[in-house]
Scaffold this motif. Sequence first.
Motif, PDB file in Angstrom:
ATOM      1  N   THR A 206      -0.410  -5.586   7.007  1.00  0.00           N
ATOM      2  CA  THR A 206      -1.130  -5.593   5.730  1.00  0.00           C
ATOM      3  C   THR A 206      -2.612  -5.797   5.988  1.00  0.00           C
ATOM      4  OG1 THR A 206       0.784  -6.449   4.548  1.00  0.00           O
ATOM      5  CG2 THR A 206      -1.373  -6.759   3.501  1.00  0.00           C
ATOM      6  N   LEU A 207      -2.937  -6.770   6.805  1.00  0.00           N
ATOM      7  CA  LEU A 207      -4.348  -7.036   7.103  1.00  0.00           C
ATOM      8  C   LEU A 207      -4.982  -5.908   7.911  1.00  0.00           C
ATOM      9  CD1 LEU A 207      -4.296 -10.863   7.960  1.00  0.00           C
ATOM     10  CD2 LEU A 207      -5.197  -9.772   5.891  1.00  0.00           C
TER      11      LEU A 207
ATOM     12  N   THR B 130       1.513   4.839   1.097  1.00  0.00           N
ATOM     13  CA  THR B 130       1.035   5.683   2.175  1.00  0.00           C
ATOM     14  C   THR B 130       1.725   7.033   2.117  1.00  0.00           C
ATOM     15  OG1 THR B 130       0.697   3.743   3.525  1.00  0.00           O
ATOM     16  CG2 THR B 130       0.769   5.847   4.674  1.00  0.00           C
TER      17      THR B 130
ATOM     18  N   ASN C  93      -8.764   5.885   8.302  1.00  0.00           N
ATOM     19  CA  ASN C  93      -7.825   6.407   7.314  1.00  0.00           C
ATOM     20  C   ASN C  93      -6.864   7.370   8.013  1.00  0.00           C
ATOM     21  OD1 ASN C  93      -6.482   7.155   5.023  1.00  0.00           O
ATOM     22  ND2 ASN C  93      -8.302   7.753   3.869  1.00  0.00           N
TER      23      ASN C  93
ATOM     24  N   THR D  79     -13.860 -16.303   8.156  1.00  0.00           N
ATOM     25  CA  THR D  79     -13.209 -14.998   8.013  1.00  0.00           C
ATOM     26  C   THR D  79     -12.622 -14.880   6.612  1.00  0.00           C
ATOM     27  OG1 THR D  79     -12.667 -14.906  10.376  1.00  0.00           O
ATOM     28  CG2 THR D  79     -11.402 -13.474   8.919  1.00  0.00           C
TER      29      THR D  79
ATOM     30  N   TRP E 250     -10.525 -12.823   3.590  1.00  0.00           N
ATOM     31  CA  TRP E 250      -9.500 -11.824   3.325  1.00  0.00           C
ATOM     32  C   TRP E 250      -9.093 -11.946   1.862  1.00  0.00           C
ATOM     33  CZ3 TRP E 250      -4.377 -13.803   2.524  1.00  0.00           C
ATOM     34  CH2 TRP E 250      -4.258 -15.187   2.774  1.00  0.00           C
TER      35      TRP E 250
ATOM     36  N   GLY F  28      -1.632  -7.249  -0.817  1.00  0.00           N
ATOM     37  CA  GLY F  28      -2.483  -7.788   0.249  1.00  0.00           C
ATOM     38  C   GLY F  28      -3.442  -6.711   0.707  1.00  0.00           C
ATOM     39  N   HIS F  29      -4.700  -7.072   0.913  1.00  0.00           N
ATOM     40  CA  HIS F  29      -5.712  -6.084   1.268  1.00  0.00           C
ATOM     41  C   HIS F  29      -6.124  -6.192   2.738  1.00  0.00           C
ATOM     42  CE1 HIS F  29      -6.082  -5.420  -3.014  1.00  0.00           C
ATOM     43  NE2 HIS F  29      -6.476  -6.664  -3.222  1.00  0.00           N
ATOM     44  N   ALA F  30      -6.373  -5.021   3.347  1.00  0.00           N
ATOM     45  CA  ALA F  30      -7.048  -4.986   4.642  1.00  0.00           C
ATOM     46  C   ALA F  30      -8.549  -5.063   4.333  1.00  0.00           C
ATOM     47  CB  ALA F  30      -6.729  -3.666   5.349  1.00  0.00           C
ATOM     48  N   THR F  31      -9.379  -5.326   5.198  1.00  0.00           N
ATOM     49  CA  THR F  31      -9.437  -5.750   6.564  1.00  0.00           C
ATOM     50  C   THR F  31     -10.070  -7.123   6.586  1.00  0.00           C
ATOM     51  OG1 THR F  31      -9.833  -3.459   7.317  1.00  0.00           O
ATOM     52  CG2 THR F  31     -10.559  -5.234   8.760  1.00  0.00           C
ATOM     53  N   PRO F  32      -9.518  -8.107   7.297  1.00  0.00           N
ATOM     54  CA  PRO F  32     -10.196  -9.410   7.349  1.00  0.00           C
ATOM     55  C   PRO F  32     -11.620  -9.242   7.884  1.00  0.00           C
ATOM     56  CG  PRO F  32      -8.472  -9.267   9.017  1.00  0.00           C
ATOM     57  CD  PRO F  32      -8.318  -8.072   8.125  1.00  0.00           C
ATOM     58  N   ARG F  33     -12.538 -10.075   7.403  1.00  0.00           N
ATOM     59  CA  ARG F  33     -13.958  -9.855   7.698  1.00  0.00           C
ATOM     60  C   ARG F  33     -14.622 -11.193   7.995  1.00  0.00           C
ATOM     61  NH1 ARG F  33     -18.948  -8.890   8.117  1.00  0.00           N
ATOM     62  NH2 ARG F  33     -20.016  -7.214   7.001  1.00  0.00           N
TER      63      ARG F  33
ATOM     64  N   GLN G 157     -17.792  -2.966   3.476  1.00  0.00           N
ATOM     65  CA  GLN G 157     -16.569  -2.204   3.767  1.00  0.00           C
ATOM     66  C   GLN G 157     -15.923  -1.681   2.499  1.00  0.00           C
ATOM     67  OE1 GLN G 157     -14.831  -5.366   6.207  1.00  0.00           O
ATOM     68  NE2 GLN G 157     -15.116  -4.121   8.031  1.00  0.00           N
TER      69      GLN G 157
ATOM     70  N   ALA H 155     -10.558 -14.238  13.004  1.00  0.00           N
ATOM     71  CA  ALA H 155      -9.259 -14.902  12.892  1.00  0.00           C
ATOM     72  C   ALA H 155      -8.131 -13.944  13.274  1.00  0.00           C
ATOM     73  CB  ALA H 155      -9.059 -15.416  11.458  1.00  0.00           C
TER      74      ALA H 155
ATOM     75  N   ARG I  32     -13.777  -0.420   9.886  1.00  0.00           N
ATOM     76  CA  ARG I  32     -12.863  -1.399   9.308  1.00  0.00           C
ATOM     77  C   ARG I  32     -11.717  -1.810  10.216  1.00  0.00           C
ATOM     78  NH1 ARG I  32     -10.439   1.117   4.382  1.00  0.00           N
ATOM     79  NH2 ARG I  32     -11.151   3.125   5.165  1.00  0.00           N
TER      80      ARG I  32
ATOM     81  N   THR J 149      -3.972   7.238   3.465  1.00  0.00           N
ATOM     82  CA  THR J 149      -3.696   6.718   2.147  1.00  0.00           C
ATOM     83  C   THR J 149      -4.565   7.414   1.113  1.00  0.00           C
ATOM     84  OG1 THR J 149      -3.883   4.796   0.725  1.00  0.00           O
ATOM     85  CG2 THR J 149      -5.248   4.789   2.672  1.00  0.00           C
TER      86      THR J 149
ATOM     87  N   SER K  84     -13.417  -6.764  13.239  1.00  0.00           N
ATOM     88  CA  SER K  84     -13.990  -7.190  11.964  1.00  0.00           C
ATOM     89  C   SER K  84     -13.695  -8.650  11.638  1.00  0.00           C
ATOM     90  CB  SER K  84     -13.449  -6.291  10.837  1.00  0.00           C
ATOM     91  OG  SER K  84     -13.845  -6.739   9.576  1.00  0.00           O
ATOM     92  N   GLY K  85     -12.500  -9.093  12.007  1.00  0.00           N
ATOM     93  CA  GLY K  85     -12.070 -10.441  11.631  1.00  0.00           C
ATOM     94  C   GLY K  85     -11.757 -11.279  12.853  1.00  0.00           C
TER      95      GLY K  85
ATOM     96  N   GLY L 130      -4.247  -2.762   7.751  1.00  0.00           N
ATOM     97  CA  GLY L 130      -4.504  -1.595   6.909  1.00  0.00           C
ATOM     98  C   GLY L 130      -3.472  -0.488   6.959  1.00  0.00           C
TER      99      GLY L 130
ATOM    100  N   THR M 180     -15.059   1.249   0.195  1.00  0.00           N
ATOM    101  CA  THR M 180     -14.814   2.649   0.561  1.00  0.00           C
ATOM    102  C   THR M 180     -14.884   3.626  -0.613  1.00  0.00           C
ATOM    103  OG1 THR M 180     -12.456   2.292   0.240  1.00  0.00           O
ATOM    104  CG2 THR M 180     -13.302   1.954   2.470  1.00  0.00           C
TER     105      THR M 180
ATOM    106  N   MET N 219       0.850  -1.200   0.000  1.00  0.00           N
ATOM    107  CA  MET N 219       0.000   0.000   0.000  1.00  0.00           C
ATOM    108  C   MET N 219       0.885   1.249   0.000  1.00  0.00           C
ATOM    109  SD  MET N 219      -2.774   1.083   2.808  1.00  0.00           S
ATOM    110  CE  MET N 219      -3.581  -0.509   2.629  1.00  0.00           C
TER     111      MET N 219
ATOM    112  N   GLY O  48     -19.583   1.504   8.388  1.00  0.00           N
ATOM    113  CA  GLY O  48     -18.507   1.053   7.499  1.00  0.00           C
ATOM    114  C   GLY O  48     -17.174   0.906   8.204  1.00  0.00           C
TER     115      GLY O  48
ATOM    116  N   GLN P 233     -10.386 -18.474   6.463  1.00  0.00           N
ATOM    117  CA  GLN P 233      -9.413 -18.499   7.552  1.00  0.00           C
ATOM    118  C   GLN P 233      -8.472 -19.713   7.468  1.00  0.00           C
ATOM    119  OE1 GLN P 233     -12.588 -18.957   7.748  1.00  0.00           O
ATOM    120  NE2 GLN P 233     -13.097 -20.680   9.066  1.00  0.00           N
TER     121      GLN P 233
END
Lengths: 352, 352, 352
Positions: C191-192, A3, C266, A106, A108, A23-28, A229, C53, C45, A8, C50-51, C194, A231, A1, C43, A136
């Motif tokens: 990374t997870l 920054t 953010n 979960t 991701w 790799g993306h945030a946020t695990p859900r 989530q 795991a 995050r 960001t 949120s996760g 954010g 954005t 990412m 929303g 997960q």
Amino acid sequence: MTTTDKTTPGNFFEDFTVGQTIGHATPRTVTEGDVALYTALYGTRFAVQSGAAFAEQVGYPRMPVDDLLVFHIVFGKTVPDISLNAVANLGYADCRFEAAVYPGDTLWATSEVIGLKETSSGKTGIVYVRSTGRNQRGETVLDYVRWVMVRKRDEASPAPDPVVPDLPGAVGPAVLGAACPTIDRGQWDTTLSGSPMRWSDYQAGERIDHVDGMTVEEADHMMATRLYQNTARVHFNQFTEGKGRFGRRLVYGGHVISLARALSFNGLANAFHVAAINGGRHVAPLFAGDTVFAWSEVTETAELPDRTDVGALRLVTHATRDRPCADFPGRTEDGYADGVILELDYWVLMPR
Amino acid sequence: MTTTDKTTPGNFFEDFTVGQTIGHATPRTVTEGDVALYTALYGTRFAVQSGAAFAEQVGYPRMPVDDLLVFHIVFGKTVPDISLNAVANLGYADCRFEAAVYPGDTLWATSEVIGLKETSSGKTGIVYVRSTGRNQRGETVLDYVRWVMVRKRDEASPAPDPVVPDLPGAVGPAVLGAACPTIDRGQWDTTLSGSPMRWSDYQAGERIDHVDGMTVEEADHMMATRLYQNTARVHFNQFTEGKGRFGRRLVYGGHVISLARALSFNGLANAFHVAAINGGRHVAPLFAGDTVFAWSEVTETAELPDRTDVGALRLVTHATRDRPCADFPGRTEDGYADGVILELDYWVLMPR
Amino acid sequence: MTTTDKTTPGNFFEDFTVGQTIGHATPRTVTEGDVALYTALYGTRFAVQSGAAFAEQVGYPRMPVDDLLVFHIVFGKTVPDISLNAVANLGYADCRFEAAVYPGDTLWATSEVIGLKETSSGKTGIVYVRSTGRNQRGETVLDYVRWVMVRKRDEASPAPDPVVPDLPGAVGPAVLGAACPTIDRGQWDTTLSGSPMRWSDYQAGERIDHVDGMTVEEADHMMATRLYQNTARVHFNQFTEGKGRFGRRLVYGGHVISLARALSFNGLANAFHVAAINGGRHVAPLFAGDTVFAWSEVTETAELPDRTDVGALRLVTHATRDRPCADFPGRTEDGYADGVILELDYWVLMPR
């Protein structure tokens, strides 16, 4: 990412390189709460995702989460890194649902950049990514390609060597069904499922008007998109959008897909699983206050290798705004009929 | 179910015969997600359905689902088959809650046609059905009669022999309470429940203004009605309704009932369980933007046979729109006072 | 609780005495349904909430409920007894989150009156209460002081002896962190989560514009406030409010706090836990249709005694309506900059 200081601004075209993995945030964690909200947002009625007793009777270990809810959550994760500075969401391809998702899982996501091409204007470029949603245990639950037109940070930046991936026009039926357990056809109660029409009752070329319409409110689509989530600013910020191209907030394209899918119950009640999305196009924007209608054409029927429990239908579903679909509005010589907002090409499974 | 090709246009008056049993789609598992949405939609505060620790302390095995949420879900299942072509929802009778519903239970419904009578216009007929909601073990959780005026497919169709069922004016107290376990009165904490007023504090003839008002939004009532998978078009489709009689979407009558019940907490905080609905009338429509108020009259108090833990109050609750209820607006010589939208006659249980 | 006949008009200034303890209705079990709704409304995050795991990997036994959801639920319980007749919500102090809340926990609340002071007008008085939220095991999960200006029932009532509690300007860092288990810093995947920015990357004096904006709808804020079972009439009743000071429903101040917190992701993605609120001021009202923006200043950084896993940041977050925050609008010589609606002083924890 990328920054800048602490916040960001999202990635610009120059920030992507072919082969890069993001790799993306946020695990859900998906829960029964999300399932209830999904029902409240779309009114979906497919039996497998609505009744645990039904799902378990036909062969699922538990009631699975709606496929499109999984899609939206995984898609939402990719937005801050891939499309925050997107000018346009150009297309999807090769989207496959590869494992069922159950409440408690979960999710991701990661994305790999598989193509880059500066546009002729020199102000933007097209970014192709393959995004993968996992659970997960690290199992892939969803895999798809999308391409978006992204702003350059600096118009003077040199163009990268163009790489355009070779994408399939459609997912082949041979790979469908990985997310669907063996269905016990004898236990499939067509009264409870809402229709006696099984896979063999549908023919390629058949067109189905889904009849009903659903009006969208600002609160609806924003709750949906926040639930995912996602954005993307165009959906949430009236202060800024009020001064923009449309003067209004745009409805997330995935919201339209879910509305069309829910409407399609009337005519496709036994199409219980979206197995793949071959491609999709958001032909025109949707705004709050508009009423969505939909119709579908069966473009192909297919057996699945080594499976006699379920068959696949390839569908092209069109959604419209403020236009009922009795006359099947779709492509015209020079584009699309008035009112068409979505053309979605996908595979569904039905009991045989 | 009558199916024209793949989509269903709903049943018309000619499609019903006395004695016919209709199975309804879609089975629906009620979850904690639905409970949270129900709270968010109505702000309900009855302790038994809000706090698991409270419910368990007074005698429930777990926290039960709100009775009216059960009613709406079962009702919603019947809509596609019974009332999709209804001109008017005429009444309810003999509605009994027969087993508590807990998160995880899967509800499904059937209806038996118990009466038919063509109207004098020859264009419509009245259909009487007894609808039954059951859980995944086949136990009846809810049973009620409703009658609706349904369009004929063809005005030239001959009228059936009229059959009008003999319906009770009210559910007798002797059969109330099947869905309510034995309540440990000593464990009923009136601070936590919100009021010191128990069953014996209420008298027949007493009138209670519930004071508060709640404004309804389009997004609210549509989310509620989709949550119940109720497909009646008048609630959802502004494109069509905008051209119709009212020029607007109608709020589902059950939404009004739930709003009135939630408002009734202020004055009836210990009326923890709706045991039966004797009858109900939607006197006038409700639209988004209107503010709902309510008041109740206690019309009868009753002991339950062989039970000393709880007693029953028969209530008639009126809801209004844009009219506070300090002057108890209700029936007048020639109808109802201005602003009245609902008259609901029902039994609630309270700790003794 | 003061009850006039069966309904409660709420308490007036005369009903409070210093030292009095007030038990509040209604116990509330927090579920995964509430968590999903909280996500849909804001929303949010933050990875820990949120996760599951992620939460379990870094050291939580299960995924905890968002701190502000806990705050709103406890706050909502106090409204019918403390602030139903409030003219103004004047302030918060000494708010500490003392135990993590997990889905399934039942929350209930009590308040102790710790101060009373009639205002010079003789029509109102200021009531200071310490409110405590507890779980089903009786453990304190949240403790805070607030003071409100409440109407007198009768202007002729004599003024009580004034008692003004001595309140701390801020919660000391030594008592922070009781609701936060030991965090395994090595398992914290940035990374997870954010952002790569950990506690040590922030400095006192730093200002962060959270960039994004979120427009509020009537349906949104009313669903939120009903979810919290907060009964303050100004949020719900357009019939009455339409004739009042603003001509509109007011958005619950806590809704603004949650929006600002969600926007603060953010720039503060790893600020996973609100440990305490030092004070807060609702500078101006928010209405539906307005777009909320936010910025934060780090005013202090602190280590926690005997903990090397996490550190604390003291933040002052400002929220605005219809005003982006690139120029950090806040206090001015004679009040606040145009558009500022919230100033919130609080402590968050971050992994070191």
